[in-house]
Design a protein around this motif. Structure first.
Motif, PDB file in Angstrom:
ATOM      1  N   ILE A  93     -11.137  -8.783  -5.387  1.00  0.00           N
ATOM      2  CA  ILE A  93     -10.226  -9.816  -4.892  1.00  0.00           C
ATOM      3  C   ILE A  93     -11.001 -11.120  -4.840  1.00  0.00           C
ATOM      4  O   ILE A  93     -12.059 -11.207  -4.203  1.00  0.00           O
ATOM      5  CB  ILE A  93      -9.685  -9.468  -3.494  1.00  0.00           C
ATOM      6  CG1 ILE A  93      -8.880  -8.156  -3.560  1.00  0.00           C
ATOM      7  CG2 ILE A  93      -8.809 -10.605  -2.944  1.00  0.00           C
ATOM      8  CD1 ILE A  93      -8.474  -7.626  -2.209  1.00  0.00           C
ATOM      9  N   GLY A  94     -10.514 -12.132  -5.527  1.00  0.00           N
ATOM     10  CA  GLY A  94     -11.236 -13.393  -5.637  1.00  0.00           C
ATOM     11  C   GLY A  94     -11.098 -14.297  -4.428  1.00  0.00           C
ATOM     12  O   GLY A  94     -10.535 -13.925  -3.391  1.00  0.00           O
ATOM     13  N   MET A 110      -6.159  -2.891  -3.597  1.00  0.00           N
ATOM     14  CA  MET A 110      -5.125  -2.382  -2.700  1.00  0.00           C
ATOM     15  C   MET A 110      -4.504  -3.539  -1.918  1.00  0.00           C
ATOM     16  O   MET A 110      -5.181  -4.489  -1.540  1.00  0.00           O
ATOM     17  CB  MET A 110      -5.718  -1.366  -1.731  1.00  0.00           C
ATOM     18  CG  MET A 110      -6.298  -0.138  -2.406  1.00  0.00           C
ATOM     19  SD  MET A 110      -5.053   0.819  -3.302  1.00  0.00           S
ATOM     20  CE  MET A 110      -4.112   1.501  -1.932  1.00  0.00           C
ATOM     21  N   HIS A 111      -3.217  -3.432  -1.671  1.00  0.00           N
ATOM     22  CA  HIS A 111      -2.516  -4.483  -0.939  1.00  0.00           C
ATOM     23  C   HIS A 111      -3.119  -4.690   0.446  1.00  0.00           C
ATOM     24  O   HIS A 111      -3.249  -5.821   0.920  1.00  0.00           O
ATOM     25  CB  HIS A 111      -1.033  -4.119  -0.822  1.00  0.00           C
ATOM     26  CG  HIS A 111      -0.165  -5.237  -0.343  1.00  0.00           C
ATOM     27  ND1 HIS A 111      -0.207  -5.718   0.954  1.00  0.00           N
ATOM     28  CD2 HIS A 111       0.764  -5.987  -1.000  1.00  0.00           C
ATOM     29  CE1 HIS A 111       0.664  -6.703   1.080  1.00  0.00           C
ATOM     30  NE2 HIS A 111       1.261  -6.895  -0.082  1.00  0.00           N
ATOM     31  N   ARG A 132       3.084  -1.210   1.756  1.00  0.00           N
ATOM     32  CA  ARG A 132       1.945  -2.078   1.457  1.00  0.00           C
ATOM     33  C   ARG A 132       0.636  -1.611   2.089  1.00  0.00           C
ATOM     34  O   ARG A 132      -0.438  -2.041   1.668  1.00  0.00           O
ATOM     35  CB  ARG A 132       2.241  -3.519   1.888  1.00  0.00           C
ATOM     36  CG  ARG A 132       2.370  -3.723   3.359  1.00  0.00           C
ATOM     37  CD  ARG A 132       2.799  -5.154   3.673  1.00  0.00           C
ATOM     38  NE  ARG A 132       2.865  -5.384   5.095  1.00  0.00           N
ATOM     39  CZ  ARG A 132       3.886  -5.015   5.854  1.00  0.00           C
ATOM     40  NH1 ARG A 132       4.915  -4.416   5.318  1.00  0.00           N
ATOM     41  NH2 ARG A 132       3.874  -5.248   7.146  1.00  0.00           N
ATOM     42  N   ASP A 133       0.684  -0.716   3.078  1.00  0.00           N
ATOM     43  CA  ASP A 133      -0.573  -0.212   3.645  1.00  0.00           C
ATOM     44  C   ASP A 133      -1.205   0.867   2.773  1.00  0.00           C
ATOM     45  O   ASP A 133      -2.349   1.260   3.009  1.00  0.00           O
ATOM     46  CB  ASP A 133      -0.351   0.308   5.069  1.00  0.00           C
ATOM     47  CG  ASP A 133       0.699   1.401   5.146  1.00  0.00           C
ATOM     48  OD1 ASP A 133       1.561   1.463   4.247  1.00  0.00           O
ATOM     49  OD2 ASP A 133       0.662   2.203   6.100  1.00  0.00           O
ATOM     50  N   ILE A 134      -0.469   1.335   1.737  1.00  0.00           N
ATOM     51  CA  ILE A 134      -1.036   2.364   0.858  1.00  0.00           C
ATOM     52  C   ILE A 134      -0.864   2.045  -0.622  1.00  0.00           C
ATOM     53  O   ILE A 134      -1.398   2.771  -1.467  1.00  0.00           O
ATOM     54  CB  ILE A 134      -0.413   3.755   1.137  1.00  0.00           C
ATOM     55  CG1 ILE A 134       1.116   3.700   0.983  1.00  0.00           C
ATOM     56  CG2 ILE A 134      -0.815   4.271   2.509  1.00  0.00           C
ATOM     57  CD1 ILE A 134       1.787   5.059   1.047  1.00  0.00           C
ATOM     58  N   CYS A 135      -0.150   0.982  -0.969  1.00  0.00           N
ATOM     59  CA  CYS A 135       0.106   0.705  -2.390  1.00  0.00           C
ATOM     60  C   CYS A 135      -0.932  -0.252  -2.958  1.00  0.00           C
ATOM     61  O   CYS A 135      -1.669  -0.916  -2.235  1.00  0.00           O
ATOM     62  CB  CYS A 135       1.509   0.143  -2.590  1.00  0.00           C
ATOM     63  SG  CYS A 135       1.706  -1.593  -2.152  1.00  0.00           S
ATOM     64  N   GLY A 136      -0.986  -0.321  -4.291  1.00  0.00           N
ATOM     65  CA  GLY A 136      -1.932  -1.189  -4.981  1.00  0.00           C
ATOM     66  C   GLY A 136      -1.235  -2.338  -5.673  1.00  0.00           C
ATOM     67  O   GLY A 136      -0.044  -2.262  -6.009  1.00  0.00           O
TER      68      GLY A 136
END
Length: 530
Positions: A93-94, A110-111, A132-136
């Motif tokens: 993540i930039g 990951m989100h 969103r706590d488990i998705c990418g």
């Protein structure tokens, strides 16, 4: 297999435990891959593409299916060949550009990790999915995902500025909005990229009337390839990035994306509208949407009853839902609390004129509990189904125009009454989307065939009501066979031409978007309740 291990720096795993784990996602399907590959660098991706292309030319049936967190509900990351898991290494993540509100993110991020970077800056990624706590991020890009804030900010495609994609020639290209002059310059390139721009723009121009007549008219759509969205309304900018977002990795592998961010809400106010019968739902939602909420969600009594057992503290706080058929959750934002309250008050008064009871939520903890129960609806079903039942997500991605919603629900209820199934309602109702998840005994004789029969009947209804068969979970294995019916054979032929243009050897995620079949889907439905 032995050859691949010598081609890349990353790992290759073909153990039975790994193949079992990657044979499923959050969908109703099971497809066992040949191996799982964890590329360490984008250079590995390029080498993989070249390796698989060579094998394909030699006559070996191999392909690459990119995967991130495995939360897809349509079977998108399932494949019998090689699964490319980008979550292990390609997850950078930039730096967050707070001035322009953007951030570059690799597809494997990951989100939840993105939120840890953006929230301290008071920014967030607007699609805001319930998972969103488990998705990418890669999965969100692949499916064109949307969430509870999408009624205001739109799906993923509206919140992506640029993408970098590894294409079938083994090179990585950057795609984003181009002016007409910039587009013409791209067309002059003597490269694969130049060929793509030349042939794709010509294909769209040659079939302009067909595309205009046959694209979905719903607020959101994740079905097919969005050829109708590549030019802006003024025909001044062409943006191929929109083609890749929602393509489920069938045209190339998105390595990075430049995401647009929005400011976190300063002040919010929620109102909750209990729904006694489904007949009350459509007008309630239409009235809510006239007041421009940031969120308009729903969940039903089955979901609440599960929450009472597995999230009792939240269920107690969300007690206004107890004993109700379902509730509609409507959230408003403002620069001040008074402004947010003013928006909510106007909506509340309009609802009360309809004869609805409206709960004013003045405690943030209570509002968050209502939202948590909605967000956990599918996961609770999946993890805690009824005895001898399995939660089967195959009717969970429909959308119809809001003005037809009441008629749609009545017809849907009539269809469901003919099946002995328990089912739950939840979803992003403000867009006309509903998440209907039946509980099915998949060990009963003919269960898989019954699933496909019901899927067909509901899709027929959605199409008749000018809706879309996919809102944001995409086509995958479950809906690809219905695309010729949904779009028409001529439009579907265009999709096949797009696929062939970008992926002439068919190495990227076969059987999704084009080439799927009812027989394949039925044969790979999970036939057990665990």
């Amino acid at each position: 297999m032995h050859d691949i291990r010598h081609v890349i720096k990353g790992e290759v795993d073909s153990s039975s435990a790994t193949l079992r784990a990657y044979s499923r996602d959050a969908s109703i399907f099971e497809v066992t891959p040949k191996a799982v590959i964890y590329p360490k660098t984008t250079g590995d991706l390029k080498k993989l593409i070249n390796f698989v292309s060579t094998k394909k030319r030699e006559g070996t049936d191999v392909s690459l299916t990119v995967r991130n967190a495995g939360t897809c509900m349509s079977g998108g990351p399932l494949n019998e060949s090689y699964i490319v898991d980008v979550s292990r290494h390609l997850n950078h993540i930039g730096h967050v550009d707070t001035e322009n509100r953007t951030v570059w993110v690799q597809g494997g991020a990951m989100h939840l990790e993105l939120e840890k970077v953006t929230h301290p800056k008071k920014l967030l990624f607007a699609p805001y999915t319930s998972s969103r706590d488990i998705c990418g991020i890669g999965g969100m890009l692949g499916n064109n995902a949307s969430g509870e804030k999408s009624v205001k900010y739109g799906p993923t495609s509206r919140n992506v500025s640029k993408v970098k994609v590894a294409l079938s020639d083994g090179e990585i290209y950057e795609f984003g909005p181009l002016t007409t002059k910039e587009l013409n310059a791209k067309k002059q390139l003597p490269t694969f990229e130049g060929k793509l721009y030349r042939e794709l723009t010509q294909l769209i121009e040659d079939n302009k009337n067909l595309i205009d007549q046959h694209h979905p008219r719903t607020v959101k759509n994740a079905a097919g390839y969005p050829l109708w969205e590549l030019w802006d309304a003024q025909q001044s900018h062409f943006n191929m990035a929109r083609l890749f977002v929602g393509s489920q990795g069938t045209l190339g592998i998105i390595t990075e994306a430049k995401l647009k961010l929005i400011p976190m809400a300063k002040y919010q106010r929620m109102i909750v509208v209990p729904i006694e019968t489904l007949a009350d739902l459509a007008m309630t939602v239409q009235t809510a949407m006239k007041h421009n909420p940031v969120t308009c969600e729903t969940s039903d009594h089955h979901t609440y009853e599960l929450a009472e057992k597995y999230h009792p503290e939240d269920a107690a706080r969300a007690g206004a839902a107890k004993g109700k058929h379902m509730v509609v959750l409507v959230m408003f934002e403002g620069d001040t609390q008074a402004q947010a309250d003013r928006f909510a008050t106007k909506a509340k008064q309009a609802m009360e004129k309809l004869g609805r009871t409206v709960e004013w939520i003045d405690d943030d903890a209570i509002a968050e509990s209502f939202l948590l129960i909605r967000r956990k609806s599918f996961r609770m079903l999946l993890e805690h189904p009824a005895k001898n039942m399995r939660a089967m997500a195959f009717l969970e991605d429909t959308i119809v125009p809001l003005e037809l919603y009441g008629e749609f629900l009545a017809a849907l209820e009539a269809i469901l009454a003919q099946y002995d199934m328990v089912y739950t309602y939840a979803g992003h109702i403000g867009d006309g989307s509903i998440r209907l998840v039946p509980l099915v005994n998949m060990e009963a004789p003919g269960a898989a065939e019954k699933v496909m029969e019901l899927e067909t009947r509901v899709n027929d209804l959605v199409i008749a009501m000018n809706g879309s068969i996919s809102v944001d979970h995409n086509d995958g294995i479950i809906r690809t066979p219905y695309l010729p019916q949904f779009f028409g054979e001529e439009m579907y032929t265009l999709f096949a031409k797009v696929k062939e243009l970008f992926d002439p050897l068919g190495i990227f995620n076969p059987g999704k978007k084009v080439g799927g079949s009812f027989e394949y889907a039925t044969a790979h439905i999970i036939r057990e309740n665990t």
